[in-house]
Design an enzyme around this catalytic site. Structure first.
Site, PDB file in Angstrom:
ATOM      1  N   LYS A 147       0.831  -1.208   0.000  1.00 11.04           N
ATOM      2  CA  LYS A 147       0.000   0.000   0.000  1.00 11.04           C
ATOM      3  C   LYS A 147       0.871   1.266   0.000  1.00 11.04           C
ATOM      4  CE  LYS A 147      -2.013  -1.128   3.934  1.00 11.04           C
ATOM      5  NZ  LYS A 147      -1.316  -2.394   4.268  1.00 11.04           N
ATOM      6  N   ARG A 168      -9.762   0.913   8.396  1.00  8.08           N
ATOM      7  CA  ARG A 168      -9.312  -0.427   8.734  1.00  8.08           C
ATOM      8  C   ARG A 168     -10.343  -1.192   9.535  1.00  8.08           C
ATOM      9  NH1 ARG A 168      -3.340   0.400   8.558  1.00  8.08           N
ATOM     10  NH2 ARG A 168      -2.360  -1.541   9.129  1.00  8.08           N
ATOM     11  N   ARG A 228      12.384  -5.825   4.711  1.00 12.89           N
ATOM     12  CA  ARG A 228      12.394  -4.377   4.974  1.00 12.89           C
ATOM     13  C   ARG A 228      13.175  -4.078   6.267  1.00 12.89           C
ATOM     14  NH1 ARG A 228       6.846  -1.250   5.116  1.00 12.89           N
ATOM     15  NH2 ARG A 228       6.418  -2.549   6.918  1.00 12.89           N
ATOM     16  N   ARG A 280      11.180  -0.575  12.205  1.00 12.35           N
ATOM     17  CA  ARG A 280       9.851  -0.479  12.823  1.00 12.35           C
ATOM     18  C   ARG A 280       9.708  -1.548  13.900  1.00 12.35           C
ATOM     19  NH1 ARG A 280       5.164   0.249   8.295  1.00 12.35           N
ATOM     20  NH2 ARG A 280       4.059  -0.983   9.841  1.00 12.35           N
ATOM     21  N   ARG A 297      -0.499  -8.642  13.463  1.00 15.16           N
ATOM     22  CA  ARG A 297      -0.992  -7.648  12.484  1.00 15.16           C
ATOM     23  C   ARG A 297      -1.898  -8.335  11.457  1.00 15.16           C
ATOM     24  NH1 ARG A 297       4.590  -5.163  10.605  1.00 15.16           N
ATOM     25  NH2 ARG A 297       3.365  -4.001   9.067  1.00 15.16           N
TER      26      ARG A 297
HETATM   27  P1  AP5 Z   1       4.752  -1.527   1.827  1.00 15.48           P
HETATM   28  O1  AP5 Z   1       4.505  -0.742   0.599  1.00 15.48           O
HETATM   29  O2  AP5 Z   1       5.320  -0.832   3.011  1.00 15.48           O
HETATM   30  O3  AP5 Z   1       3.422  -2.303   2.259  1.00 15.48           O
HETATM   31  P2  AP5 Z   1       2.238  -1.800   3.166  1.00 15.48           P
HETATM   32  O4  AP5 Z   1       1.027  -2.514   2.697  1.00 15.48           O
HETATM   33  O5  AP5 Z   1       2.192  -0.301   3.203  1.00 15.48           O
HETATM   34  O6  AP5 Z   1       2.772  -2.412   4.537  1.00 15.48           O
HETATM   35  P3  AP5 Z   1       2.913  -1.812   5.965  1.00 15.48           P
HETATM   36  O7  AP5 Z   1       3.757  -2.788   6.710  1.00 15.48           O
HETATM   37  O8  AP5 Z   1       3.345  -0.390   5.990  1.00 15.48           O
HETATM   38  O9  AP5 Z   1       1.404  -1.899   6.341  1.00 15.48           O
HETATM   39  P4  AP5 Z   1       0.625  -1.877   7.632  1.00 15.48           P
HETATM   40  O10 AP5 Z   1      -0.736  -1.742   7.101  1.00 15.48           O
HETATM   41  O11 AP5 Z   1       0.838  -3.005   8.555  1.00 15.48           O
HETATM   42  O12 AP5 Z   1       1.275  -0.642   8.397  1.00 15.48           O
HETATM   43  P5  AP5 Z   1       0.733   0.798   8.795  1.00 15.48           P
HETATM   44  O13 AP5 Z   1       1.877   1.682   8.838  1.00 15.48           O
HETATM   45  O14 AP5 Z   1      -0.449   1.168   7.967  1.00 15.48           O
HETATM   46  O15 AP5 Z   1       5.654  -2.772   1.407  1.00 15.48           O
HETATM   47  C1  AP5 Z   1       6.183  -3.658   2.348  1.00 15.48           C
HETATM   48  C2  AP5 Z   1       7.523  -4.195   1.830  1.00 15.48           C
HETATM   49  O16 AP5 Z   1       7.269  -4.973   0.662  1.00 15.48           O
HETATM   50  C3  AP5 Z   1       8.482  -3.069   1.394  1.00 15.48           C
HETATM   51  O17 AP5 Z   1       9.784  -3.422   1.759  1.00 15.48           O
HETATM   52  C4  AP5 Z   1       8.320  -3.015  -0.126  1.00 15.48           C
HETATM   53  O18 AP5 Z   1       9.502  -2.603  -0.761  1.00 15.48           O
HETATM   54  C5  AP5 Z   1       7.967  -4.467  -0.467  1.00 15.48           C
HETATM   55  N1  AP5 Z   1       7.064  -4.549  -1.616  1.00 15.48           N
HETATM   56  C6  AP5 Z   1       6.008  -3.741  -1.898  1.00 15.48           C
HETATM   57  N2  AP5 Z   1       5.410  -4.147  -3.037  1.00 15.48           N
HETATM   58  C7  AP5 Z   1       6.082  -5.232  -3.479  1.00 15.48           C
HETATM   59  C8  AP5 Z   1       5.934  -6.088  -4.619  1.00 15.48           C
HETATM   60  N3  AP5 Z   1       4.958  -5.905  -5.520  1.00 15.48           N
HETATM   61  N4  AP5 Z   1       6.812  -7.102  -4.746  1.00 15.48           N
HETATM   62  C9  AP5 Z   1       7.812  -7.307  -3.834  1.00 15.48           C
HETATM   63  N5  AP5 Z   1       8.006  -6.526  -2.740  1.00 15.48           N
HETATM   64  C10 AP5 Z   1       7.143  -5.495  -2.570  1.00 15.48           C
HETATM   65  O19 AP5 Z   1       0.170   0.505  10.266  1.00 15.48           O
HETATM   66  C11 AP5 Z   1       1.023   0.242  11.332  1.00 15.48           C
HETATM   67  C12 AP5 Z   1       0.215   0.195  12.628  1.00 15.48           C
HETATM   68  O20 AP5 Z   1      -0.373   1.491  12.885  1.00 15.48           O
HETATM   69  C13 AP5 Z   1      -0.966  -0.782  12.657  1.00 15.48           C
HETATM   70  O21 AP5 Z   1      -0.573  -2.099  13.003  1.00 15.48           O
HETATM   71  C14 AP5 Z   1      -1.844  -0.131  13.743  1.00 15.48           C
HETATM   72  O22 AP5 Z   1      -1.366  -0.393  15.028  1.00 15.48           O
HETATM   73  C15 AP5 Z   1      -1.669   1.353  13.452  1.00 15.48           C
HETATM   74  N6  AP5 Z   1      -2.663   1.861  12.489  1.00 15.48           N
HETATM   75  C16 AP5 Z   1      -2.408   2.392  11.267  1.00 15.48           C
HETATM   76  N7  AP5 Z   1      -3.542   2.743  10.659  1.00 15.48           N
HETATM   77  C17 AP5 Z   1      -4.546   2.422  11.511  1.00 15.48           C
HETATM   78  C18 AP5 Z   1      -5.965   2.520  11.422  1.00 15.48           C
HETATM   79  N8  AP5 Z   1      -6.582   3.022  10.334  1.00 15.48           N
HETATM   80  N9  AP5 Z   1      -6.684   2.080  12.475  1.00 15.48           N
HETATM   81  C19 AP5 Z   1      -6.097   1.578  13.594  1.00 15.48           C
HETATM   82  N10 AP5 Z   1      -4.763   1.438  13.739  1.00 15.48           N
HETATM   83  C20 AP5 Z   1      -3.991   1.872  12.693  1.00 15.48           C
END
Ligand code: AP5
Length: 196
Positions: free
Chosen positions: A13, A88, A127, A139, A150
């Site tokens: 994402k 979410r 990552r 992280r 997660r």
């Molecule tokens: P990346 O692009 O970072 O993937 P992502 O889906 O953004 O993954 P995240 O780990 O950031 O998602 P998340 O939803 O757990 O974290 P968030 O920060 O939102 O890619 C991941 C890796 O894969 C990278 O190294 C990339 O290079 C690689 N990659 C990407 N595409 C690829 C491909 N096609 N092929 C190969 N490799 C690839 O949330 C963190 C925490 O915050 C949550 O757990 C929660 O506690 C809190 N939080 C955030 N939002 C909310 C909400 N709305 N409600 C409640 N709590 C929330």
């Protein structure tokens, strides 16, 4: 254009949101990034969110809804935005619908990155490894144990949004297992068709 990128942790994402920012000149609203910034700055929100995030659980709807409502009123969101990691939960999905309706706005499309869960932990560990090698902070939730939680949270609370947006005729899906450039191309095709 207002769109949501939906998918489990590590689905890509954030990667795709950044590419959309460059191409379309609209901001990426990542609740994860906003919460991490609050944790770093040790704000009240950050203090409340830290332990929950470190455990891989979801921060309360009340906190994230308030953050997003404030953010979308900023000038750079006038032409649209990319919601990355929000909504979410079903409560958040209803909240964003209300927020937009109150402002005379609407969602154009919700794009789900469809991925193979088994590949995700590998992406997350990679990552973490790359950050470590570059001397950057890793992280706290980027390890195999927290990743499991997660993913569980995703299936319990976020996956129901797939049905929710399907029923609202907003859902489009892309193959998130394809190479990054291919995923981008699939997303651009959907955007072009949506805005046509
Ligand atoms: P990346 O692009 O970072 O993937 P992502 O889906 O953004 O993954 P995240 O780990 O950031 O998602 P998340 O939803 O757990 O974290 P968030 O920060 O939102 O890619 C991941 C890796 O894969 C990278 O190294 C990339 O290079 C690689 N990659 C990407 N595409 C690829 C491909 N096609 N092929 C190969 N490799 C690839 O949330 C963190 C925490 O915050 C949550 O757990 C929660 O506690 C809190 N939080 C955030 N939002 C909310 C909400 N709305 N409600 C409640 N709590 C929330």
């Amino acid at each position: 254009m207002r769109l949501i990128l939906l998918g489990p942790p590590g689905a890509g994402k954030g990667t795709q949101a950044q590419r959309l920012v460059e191409k379309h000149g609209i901001p990426q609203l990542s609740t994860g990034d906003m919460l991490r910034a609050a944790v770093k700055a040790e704000t009240e929100v950050g203090k409340r969110a830290k332990a929950v995030m470190d455990a891989g659980e979801l921060v309360s709807d009340e906190i994230v809804n308030a953050i997003v409502a404030e953010r979308i009123d900023q000038d750079d969101c006038a032409r649209g935005f990319i919601l990355d990691g929000y909504p979410r939960t079903l409560v958040q999905a209803d909240a964003v619908a209300d927020m937009l309706a109150e402002r005379g706005m609407f969602l154009d499309v919700v794009i789900e990155l469809v991925v193979d869960d088994k590949a995700l932990v590998g992406r997350i560990l990679k990552r973490a490894e790359e950050a470590r090698a570059a001397g950057q902070p890793v992280r706290k939730d980027d390890n195999a144990e927290v990743f499991d939680e997660r993913l569980r949270e995703y299936y319990k609370k976020t996956a129901p949004l797939i049905g929710y947006y399907y029923a609202n005729d907003l859902l489009q899906q892309v193959d998130g297992m394809a190479a990054m450039d291919d995923v981008t191309a699939q997303i651009e095709e959907i955007i072009a068709a949506t805005l046509r």
